[in-house]
Design a protein around this motif. Structure first.
Motif, PDB file in Angstrom:
ATOM      1  N   CYS A  14      96.737  10.519 -87.029  1.00  0.00           N
ATOM      2  CA  CYS A  14      97.497   9.463 -86.347  1.00  0.00           C
ATOM      3  C   CYS A  14      96.521   8.412 -85.825  1.00  0.00           C
ATOM      4  O   CYS A  14      95.470   8.759 -85.283  1.00  0.00           O
ATOM      5  CB  CYS A  14      98.294  10.083 -85.189  1.00  0.00           C
ATOM      6  SG  CYS A  14      99.207   8.883 -84.202  1.00  0.00           S
ATOM      7  N   ILE A  15      96.874   7.142 -86.031  1.00  0.00           N
ATOM      8  CA  ILE A  15      96.013   6.045 -85.583  1.00  0.00           C
ATOM      9  C   ILE A  15      96.824   5.133 -84.665  1.00  0.00           C
ATOM     10  O   ILE A  15      97.896   4.674 -85.033  1.00  0.00           O
ATOM     11  CB  ILE A  15      95.518   5.200 -86.784  1.00  0.00           C
ATOM     12  CG1 ILE A  15      94.756   6.086 -87.777  1.00  0.00           C
ATOM     13  CG2 ILE A  15      94.642   4.045 -86.316  1.00  0.00           C
ATOM     14  CD1 ILE A  15      94.376   5.366 -89.055  1.00  0.00           C
ATOM     15  N   MET A  16      96.316   4.901 -83.455  1.00  0.00           N
ATOM     16  CA  MET A  16      97.017   4.031 -82.514  1.00  0.00           C
ATOM     17  C   MET A  16      96.385   2.634 -82.536  1.00  0.00           C
ATOM     18  O   MET A  16      95.164   2.507 -82.434  1.00  0.00           O
ATOM     19  CB  MET A  16      96.940   4.647 -81.111  1.00  0.00           C
ATOM     20  CG  MET A  16      97.806   3.987 -80.069  1.00  0.00           C
ATOM     21  SD  MET A  16      97.202   2.398 -79.493  1.00  0.00           S
ATOM     22  CE  MET A  16      95.704   2.900 -78.674  1.00  0.00           C
ATOM     23  N   CYS A  17      97.237   1.630 -82.669  1.00  0.00           N
ATOM     24  CA  CYS A  17      96.763   0.235 -82.723  1.00  0.00           C
ATOM     25  C   CYS A  17      97.437  -0.604 -81.644  1.00  0.00           C
ATOM     26  O   CYS A  17      98.663  -0.571 -81.525  1.00  0.00           O
ATOM     27  CB  CYS A  17      97.130  -0.401 -84.061  1.00  0.00           C
ATOM     28  SG  CYS A  17      96.338   0.348 -85.468  1.00  0.00           S
ATOM     29  N   HIS A  18      96.659  -1.358 -80.859  1.00  0.00           N
ATOM     30  CA  HIS A  18      97.282  -2.289 -79.908  1.00  0.00           C
ATOM     31  C   HIS A  18      96.748  -3.707 -80.059  1.00  0.00           C
ATOM     32  O   HIS A  18      95.948  -3.991 -80.952  1.00  0.00           O
ATOM     33  CB  HIS A  18      97.230  -1.760 -78.483  1.00  0.00           C
ATOM     34  CG  HIS A  18      95.849  -1.653 -77.877  1.00  0.00           C
ATOM     35  ND1 HIS A  18      94.931  -2.674 -77.925  1.00  0.00           N
ATOM     36  CD2 HIS A  18      95.269  -0.641 -77.179  1.00  0.00           C
ATOM     37  CE1 HIS A  18      93.835  -2.305 -77.270  1.00  0.00           C
ATOM     38  NE2 HIS A  18      94.005  -1.066 -76.824  1.00  0.00           N
ATOM     39  N   ASP A  19      97.198  -4.571 -79.161  1.00  0.00           N
ATOM     40  CA  ASP A  19      96.990  -6.013 -79.369  1.00  0.00           C
ATOM     41  C   ASP A  19      95.576  -6.523 -79.117  1.00  0.00           C
ATOM     42  O   ASP A  19      95.264  -7.654 -79.493  1.00  0.00           O
ATOM     43  CB  ASP A  19      98.007  -6.822 -78.533  1.00  0.00           C
ATOM     44  CG  ASP A  19      98.028  -6.409 -77.068  1.00  0.00           C
ATOM     45  OD1 ASP A  19      97.494  -5.335 -76.726  1.00  0.00           O
ATOM     46  OD2 ASP A  19      98.598  -7.156 -76.245  1.00  0.00           O
ATOM     47  N   VAL A  20      94.702  -5.743 -78.480  1.00  0.00           N
ATOM     48  CA  VAL A  20      93.351  -6.262 -78.238  1.00  0.00           C
ATOM     49  C   VAL A  20      92.385  -5.892 -79.369  1.00  0.00           C
ATOM     50  O   VAL A  20      91.647  -6.739 -79.861  1.00  0.00           O
ATOM     51  CB  VAL A  20      92.799  -5.782 -76.875  1.00  0.00           C
ATOM     52  CG1 VAL A  20      91.317  -6.083 -76.749  1.00  0.00           C
ATOM     53  CG2 VAL A  20      93.553  -6.484 -75.746  1.00  0.00           C
ATOM     54  N   THR A  21      92.410  -4.630 -79.791  1.00  0.00           N
ATOM     55  CA  THR A  21      91.409  -4.214 -80.779  1.00  0.00           C
ATOM     56  C   THR A  21      91.907  -4.244 -82.225  1.00  0.00           C
ATOM     57  O   THR A  21      91.107  -4.376 -83.144  1.00  0.00           O
ATOM     58  CB  THR A  21      90.917  -2.784 -80.465  1.00  0.00           C
ATOM     59  OG1 THR A  21      92.046  -1.941 -80.336  1.00  0.00           O
ATOM     60  CG2 THR A  21      90.114  -2.755 -79.187  1.00  0.00           C
ATOM     61  N   ALA A  22      93.235  -4.129 -82.423  1.00  0.00           N
ATOM     62  CA  ALA A  22      93.726  -4.059 -83.806  1.00  0.00           C
ATOM     63  C   ALA A  22      93.684  -5.400 -84.561  1.00  0.00           C
ATOM     64  O   ALA A  22      93.324  -5.409 -85.735  1.00  0.00           O
ATOM     65  CB  ALA A  22      95.128  -3.462 -83.840  1.00  0.00           C
ATOM     66  N   PRO A  23      94.041  -6.536 -83.910  1.00  0.00           N
ATOM     67  CA  PRO A  23      93.996  -7.784 -84.693  1.00  0.00           C
ATOM     68  C   PRO A  23      92.625  -8.027 -85.320  1.00  0.00           C
ATOM     69  O   PRO A  23      92.537  -8.461 -86.478  1.00  0.00           O
ATOM     70  CB  PRO A  23      94.353  -8.865 -83.663  1.00  0.00           C
ATOM     71  CG  PRO A  23      95.213  -8.152 -82.676  1.00  0.00           C
ATOM     72  CD  PRO A  23      94.616  -6.770 -82.571  1.00  0.00           C
ATOM     73  N   ALA A  24      91.563  -7.700 -84.604  1.00  0.00           N
ATOM     74  CA  ALA A  24      90.226  -7.891 -85.166  1.00  0.00           C
ATOM     75  C   ALA A  24      90.012  -6.960 -86.351  1.00  0.00           C
ATOM     76  O   ALA A  24      89.424  -7.354 -87.368  1.00  0.00           O
ATOM     77  CB  ALA A  24      89.169  -7.627 -84.094  1.00  0.00           C
ATOM     78  N   ALA A  25      90.503  -5.725 -86.230  1.00  0.00           N
ATOM     79  CA  ALA A  25      90.359  -4.768 -87.335  1.00  0.00           C
ATOM     80  C   ALA A  25      91.079  -5.291 -88.576  1.00  0.00           C
ATOM     81  O   ALA A  25      90.564  -5.221 -89.690  1.00  0.00           O
ATOM     82  CB  ALA A  25      90.930  -3.411 -86.914  1.00  0.00           C
ATOM     83  N   ILE A  26      92.265  -5.829 -88.354  1.00  0.00           N
ATOM     84  CA  ILE A  26      93.062  -6.364 -89.468  1.00  0.00           C
ATOM     85  C   ILE A  26      92.321  -7.518 -90.148  1.00  0.00           C
ATOM     86  O   ILE A  26      92.236  -7.580 -91.378  1.00  0.00           O
ATOM     87  CB  ILE A  26      94.431  -6.862 -88.936  1.00  0.00           C
ATOM     88  CG1 ILE A  26      95.227  -5.692 -88.345  1.00  0.00           C
ATOM     89  CG2 ILE A  26      95.211  -7.572 -90.019  1.00  0.00           C
ATOM     90  CD1 ILE A  26      96.367  -6.127 -87.437  1.00  0.00           C
ATOM     91  N   SER A  27      91.766  -8.418 -89.326  1.00  0.00           N
ATOM     92  CA  SER A  27      91.035  -9.563 -89.897  1.00  0.00           C
ATOM     93  C   SER A  27      89.816  -9.094 -90.684  1.00  0.00           C
ATOM     94  O   SER A  27      89.516  -9.627 -91.751  1.00  0.00           O
ATOM     95  CB  SER A  27      90.563 -10.517 -88.797  1.00  0.00           C
ATOM     96  OG  SER A  27      91.664 -10.962 -88.070  1.00  0.00           O
ATOM     97  N   MET A  28      89.119  -8.086 -90.146  1.00  0.00           N
ATOM     98  CA  MET A  28      87.934  -7.574 -90.864  1.00  0.00           C
ATOM     99  C   MET A  28      88.330  -7.064 -92.243  1.00  0.00           C
ATOM    100  O   MET A  28      87.661  -7.328 -93.230  1.00  0.00           O
ATOM    101  CB  MET A  28      87.345  -6.378 -90.112  1.00  0.00           C
ATOM    102  CG  MET A  28      86.585  -6.725 -88.888  1.00  0.00           C
ATOM    103  SD  MET A  28      86.097  -5.130 -88.167  1.00  0.00           S
ATOM    104  CE  MET A  28      85.743  -5.675 -86.523  1.00  0.00           C
ATOM    105  N   LEU A  29      89.413  -6.302 -92.280  1.00  0.00           N
ATOM    106  CA  LEU A  29      89.844  -5.736 -93.557  1.00  0.00           C
ATOM    107  C   LEU A  29      90.188  -6.851 -94.539  1.00  0.00           C
ATOM    108  O   LEU A  29      89.832  -6.795 -95.713  1.00  0.00           O
ATOM    109  CB  LEU A  29      91.044  -4.815 -93.349  1.00  0.00           C
ATOM    110  CG  LEU A  29      90.724  -3.488 -92.654  1.00  0.00           C
ATOM    111  CD1 LEU A  29      91.985  -2.733 -92.296  1.00  0.00           C
ATOM    112  CD2 LEU A  29      89.837  -2.616 -93.543  1.00  0.00           C
TER     113      LEU A  29
END
Ligand code: SF4
Lengths: 420, 160
Positions: free
Chosen positions: A31-46
């Protein structure tokens, strides 16, 4: 080879029969938890790296919470990026505004946390989920991106420290006081890189909500994870909250498992504890710090924003008036409705408090209760670092919901036991 | 050559490295303007590209925000040398291709404004000001491999 619960979960997730502290292993994530501070950056990196895929849209849980509802244009942009990604990737468990709540209160409540699972989240307090006999740890955006894309991460198997919670909690003393006392004893790096395993009879009298307050703050002692073994109380909570995939694997520490250290705490001797600025390890008994003048009381967050916490605060505020600004933040929409249905909102209103939407809000100095220069806040949150809730010259005093409510009534740090 | 900015303190946390009030962006250049702001408002002005931060134990404790590493990278910091690092921060550094150097008594071996040069693979800091060589334990091989590839995602991309 005898193993701790943490070693057993990690071994299974790495497809091995056994592991020992120090081993570097590749672990399958459940299970992976994503929220508004750290996930948008992860998405952009991908996106940037052209590895724009999701290993399993059913194993990712997304909720904006830190700046939700959007506090300004920039955070609205973060939410927009998170929202369009969650929809595009058909993330099954996406909780947009209306369903969104403080991540670590929301995921267990909505039935995403199972014993034996290996859980990661782009947030340091992801260790909270260890209350359910799962391995759970916080990661940054790059790890989050790697986990989203591959469903795997490398970990170094942590050594475990065992905390035996003996005795019965006296009236007015709660699990928050226990964990603040533990951190005061070992320091903010007392469990650096380690797993903190909590056992002992005192846990038998704590609800899952109360236990989550303990594992939530494992990171404040530097730990990689906090964990509590499975029992009837956990089973009952899971029976009520798991909506699907109701089967899970229960692991238990072997009696002769190796611990780096065993620390015994006599809970019956504890008093309410307040962690003074600017470290969570600055815990003092309330009798040593009562009377310090306070400007604001904040009752909420992933540490103490659950229904039980609001009930405790309401029991003290009932029929009384607060002397200072008091902000109540139910951590999820479900808790919000529960509190309303139980009549707690009326009590808070009559006492002079304000009730906020579910959000991380001022816990991390985002919005909804920021402190001015020189102001002091008693808060049920988990961190009191310099500038955590506002101005670099403001101060945060960490305490239980009962102590925060009693302090709200007096306008100064107060012992909750006299209101019981 | 790099200049050392020494902070003789333990537990320098992510709220000091990059306060949460700036987390509404993940842009490194914007974050860099506020790097270390809750600890030292002059830091951004003082820091030149390649400079190093030297600190006590438990550096980077607190939040999982990788923004702390991006802010340091954006401000031009070349490496952080500390007695010890908080776990998530340490991992984030490696994942971003940024060097966390563990050095016992770092703040005693390096003084503020000392000129230093770091050989990461050999594990040696040359303190030019004090004319001394200081050894440190190099990172494990897999971590160096990640950093040399430029970060975790680049590393994963290469493995495929
Ligand atoms: S409530 Fe506070 S500590 Fe918990 S996730 Fe939100 S910001 Fe972090």
């Amino acid at each position: 080879m005898p193993m701790t619960i943490t070693e057993k979960i990690l071994a299974a997730a790495a497809g091995k029969n056994e592991v020992e502290p120090g081993d570097i292993i590749d672990v399958k994530i459940d299970c992976i938890m994503c929220h508004d501070v750290t996930a948008p950056a992860a998405i952009s990196m991908l996106k940037e790296k052209g590895i724009d895929k999701v290993f399993d849209p059913e194993k990712i849980v997304v909720t904006p919470d830190h700046f939700q509802p959007a506090k300004d244009i920039k955070s609205a942009e973060l939410h927009k990026r998170l929202d369009s990604w969650a929809r595009e990737k058909k993330i099954r468990y996406y909780y947009p505004l209306g369903k969104a709540g403080v991540c670590h209160a929301l995921l267990p409540e909505q039935g995403h946390i199972r014993p034996g699972d290996c859980i990661v989240g782009g947030d340091s307090h992801t260790c909270t989920y260890g209350a359910f006999a799962a391995f759970s740890t916080g990661i940054g955006s790059t790890d989050l991106a790697a986990a989203i894309a591959t469903g795997k991460l490398w970990f170094r198997v942590p050594a475990s420290i065992k905390f035996v919670l003996n005795g019965k909690l006296p009236k007015g003393v709660y699990s928050k006081d226990v964990i603040l006392a533990v951190i005061a004893k070992i320091g903010t790096d007392g469990a650096l890189y380690k797993a903190m395993e909590f056992t002992g009879p005192a846990l038998g009298e704590m609800s899952m909500e109360a236990r989550m307050t303990i594992t939530n703050m494992a990171i404040e002692a530097g730990a990689k994870s906090g964990i509590i073994g499975f029992d009837e109380i956990a089973k009952k909570y899971l029976d009520e909250h798991l909506k699907e995939r109701k089967q899970y694997k229960v692991y238990q520490s072997d009696a002769d498992a190796k611990y780096e250290q065993t620390i015994e705490i006599d809970c019956s001797k504890l008093e309410p504890v307040v962690a003074l600025p600017h470290l969570p390890s600055n815990g003092k008994s309330i009798s040593d710090c009562a009377g310090i003048k306070i400007d604001q009381s904040y009752i909420g967050s992933c540490t103490n924003g659950r229904i039980e916490d609001l009930r405790i605060a309401a029991s003290i505020l009932k029929g009384r008036k607060v002397a200072i600004r008091t902000i109540i933040v139910p951590a999820t929409p479900f808790i919000w409705k529960q509190a309303m249905d139980e009549g707690l909102f009326g009590i808070f209103y009559d006492a002079g408090c304000v009730i906020s939407a579910p959000t991380c809000g001022a816990c991390l100095g985002g919005f909804m209760g920021i402190l001015a220069e020189g102001e002091k806040c008693v808060s049920t949150t988990n961190r009191n670092f310099v500038g955590r809730m506002g101005h670099p010259k403001s101060e945060v005093y960490l305490a239980s919901p009962a102590a925060a409510a009693a302090s709200a009534v007096e306008g100064k740090l107060a012992d909750p036991r006299k209101y019981m | 050559m790099a200049k050392a900015h020494v902070y003789k303190r333990d537990h320098i946390n992510t709220d000091e490295i990059i306060p949460a009030r700036y987390l509404n962006t993940d842009n490194a250049a914007e974050l860099a303007q506020h790097c270390m702001e809750n600890l030292d408002t002059e830091f951004v002005k003082k820091c030149k590209p390649g400079d190093c931060i030297v600190a006590g134990g438990d550096f980077g404790c607190g939040s999982s925000r990788e923004h702390a590493v991006w802010a340091l990278q954006g401000a031009g910091v070349g490496a952080v040398i500390a007695k010890s690092f908080a776990r998530i921060f340490y991992r984030n550094c490696i994942n971003c291709g940024f060097y966390p150097i563990e050095l016992e008594n770092a703040t005693e071996k390096i003084n503020n404004s000392d000129e230093i040069e770091i050989d990461y693979e050999k594990g040696v800091i040359k303190n030019k000001t004090q004319k001394k060589e200081i050894k440190f334990k190099p990172l494990p091989d897999f971590a160096i491999a990640i950093i040399n590839d430029g970060g975790l995602l680049e590393h994963i991309g290469k493995k495929k």
